[in-house]
Scaffold this motif. Structure first.
Motif, short mmCIF file in Angstrom:
data_model
loop_
_atom_site.label_atom_id
_atom_site.label_comp_id
_atom_site.label_asym_id
_atom_site.label_seq_id
_atom_site.Cartn_x
_atom_site.Cartn_y
_atom_site.Cartn_z
N ARG A 29 49.72 108.06 78.61
CA ARG A 29 48.68 107.95 79.55
C ARG A 29 48.53 109.11 80.31
N ASN A 30 49.60 110.23 80.66
CA ASN A 30 50.01 111.37 81.23
C ASN A 30 49.44 112.20 80.94
N ARG A 31 49.06 112.10 79.00
CA ARG A 31 48.99 113.52 78.87
C ARG A 31 47.38 113.22 78.04
N THR A 32 46.17 112.11 78.09
CA THR A 32 45.54 111.92 77.66
C THR A 32 44.60 111.83 78.13
N TRP A 33 42.95 112.36 78.28
CA TRP A 33 41.74 111.73 79.29
C TRP A 33 40.77 110.84 78.79
N PRO A 34 40.76 109.92 79.37
CA PRO A 34 39.72 109.11 78.24
C PRO A 34 38.60 109.37 77.91
N ASP A 35 38.44 109.02 76.47
CA ASP A 35 37.29 109.63 75.74
C ASP A 35 35.37 109.52 76.90
N ALA A 36 35.74 108.23 77.51
CA ALA A 36 34.73 108.38 78.49
C ALA A 36 34.55 108.67 79.51
N PHE A 73 35.54 109.94 70.99
CA PHE A 73 35.05 111.07 72.57
C PHE A 73 33.73 111.48 71.18
N LEU A 74 33.05 111.68 70.18
CA LEU A 74 32.57 112.83 69.29
C LEU A 74 31.37 111.47 69.39
N GLU A 75 31.77 110.07 68.83
CA GLU A 75 30.58 109.39 68.95
C GLU A 75 29.97 109.29 70.27
N ARG A 76 30.50 109.22 71.05
CA ARG A 76 30.12 108.74 72.95
C ARG A 76 28.89 110.16 73.52
N ALA A 101 33.65 130.19 79.59
CA ALA A 101 33.11 130.82 80.39
C ALA A 101 33.88 129.59 81.42
N LEU A 102 34.99 128.58 81.33
CA LEU A 102 35.60 127.75 81.79
C LEU A 102 36.13 126.95 80.52
N LEU A 103 37.60 126.22 81.33
CA LEU A 103 38.60 125.81 79.59
C LEU A 103 38.73 124.52 81.03
N VAL A 104 38.68 123.64 80.70
CA VAL A 104 38.99 121.72 81.22
C VAL A 104 39.54 121.10 80.12
N THR A 105 41.60 121.11 80.37
CA THR A 105 42.28 120.59 80.12
C THR A 105 42.96 119.58 80.72
N PRO A 106 43.91 118.73 79.79
CA PRO A 106 45.17 118.37 80.46
C PRO A 106 46.96 119.17 80.82
N ASN A 107 47.37 119.47 81.17
CA ASN A 107 48.06 120.21 81.35
C ASN A 107 48.98 120.37 79.41
N THR A 108 48.35 121.06 78.98
CA THR A 108 49.15 121.44 77.66
C THR A 108 49.50 122.55 77.29
N GLY A 109 49.25 123.21 76.29
CA GLY A 109 49.30 124.49 76.13
C GLY A 109 48.44 125.34 76.00
N PRO A 110 47.14 125.24 75.26
CA PRO A 110 45.95 125.96 75.73
C PRO A 110 45.42 126.51 77.25
N MET A 111 46.13 125.17 78.31
CA MET A 111 46.06 125.80 79.71
C MET A 111 46.76 127.27 79.59
N HIS A 112 47.78 127.25 79.26
CA HIS A 112 48.69 128.94 79.58
C HIS A 112 48.02 129.56 78.83
N GLY A 156 47.31 107.33 84.85
CA GLY A 156 47.20 108.52 84.39
C GLY A 156 46.35 108.80 84.80
N LEU A 157 46.78 109.99 83.25
CA LEU A 157 44.64 111.18 83.40
C LEU A 157 43.62 110.07 83.80
N ALA A 158 43.81 108.59 82.98
CA ALA A 158 42.57 108.08 83.27
C ALA A 158 41.86 107.97 85.26
N ALA A 159 43.20 107.62 86.06
CA ALA A 159 43.05 107.54 87.01
C ALA A 159 41.77 109.46 87.70
#
Length: 174
Positions: A29-36, A73-76, A101-112, A156-159
C-alpha cells in the motif's frame, strides 16, 4: 525509440515488490501506485503531448520476470505505453533513465538513479519522509507528492490522484 521522442518513464513497481518485507499488505500500500492511476496518467500524458503538438511516449522498463506485476496496468493502457524489457544490465538501465524527459516513480531505487543521471522526477511517497530518503536534487528537478498530504493518507499511494501527478509532470513538460 526515435531520437526525437519525448519519453516519460513510469516506474510502477519497487524493489522486491513480489517478496521480502514490502510484499505484505501494508508495504505494498505504501509502495505501489494503483494500475488504474498509472493508466490514467499515461493517457493524460499522451493527450497532453498531442495537444501541444509534441508527442509524449510513456515507457516502462521492466525485467522480464516482472512483467506479471504490471499485467493489469498493461491491459488498461494498451498501446499508450511502450514496454522496454531485457536482462539485468545496470549500464543500459542508467542510459534509459538518462534518456527520459521525466521519471514518475514511488520512493524506490530508480528514483535515486534517475536523480544521479540528471533526469527530473515526480516522486510518490507514503509512510516515508522525503527529507530523509530523497530525491536529493535541487527543487527545480523534482516534485514530491505525499499520501500524508491528501484527505485519505491511510490509503497509501492510492490516495495520490493521477490528476495531481499529471499536474506535477506538467512542470517538466510545458
Amino acid at each position: 525509440l526515435a531520437d526525437g521522442d519525448r519519453l516519460v518513464g513510469l516506474h510502477l513497481t519497487f524493489s522486491e515488490s513480489g517478496r521480502g518485507p514490502f510484499a505484505g499488505r501494508r508495504g505494498r500500500r505504501n509502495r505501489t501506485w494503483p494500475d488504474a492511476a498509472g493508466a490514467d496518467l499515461a493517457q493524460r500524458l499522451v493527450e497532453h503531448g498531442r495537444a501541444q503538438g509534441r508527442p509524449i511516449r510513456p515507457v516502462v522498463d521492466i525485467l522480464p520476470h516482472e512483467r506479471g506485476l504490471l499485467a493489469g496496468f498493461l491491459e488498461r493502457v494498451g498501446d499508450a505505453v511502450t514496454v522496454l524489457s531485457g536482462p539485468p544490465d545496470f549500464e543500459r538501465y542508467k542510459a534509459v533513465l538518462a534518456r527520459l524527459a521525466l521519471l514518475v516513480t514511488p520512493n524506490t531505487g530508480p528514483m535515486h538513479v534517475a536523480a544521479a543521471v540528471g533526469t527530473p522526477g515526480v516522486a510518490l511517497f507514503s509512510g516515508w519522509s522525503p527529507a530523509e530518503c530523497g530525491p536529493f536534487v535541487p527543487p527545480e528537478r523534482a516534485r514530491v507528492l505525499r499520501a500524508e498530504d491528501t484527505a485519505e493518507p491511510a490509503r497509501g499511494l492510492a490516495a495520490i490522484p493521477a490528476a495531481a501527478v499529471f499536474e506535477s509532470c506538467r512542470t517538466f513538460l510545458p
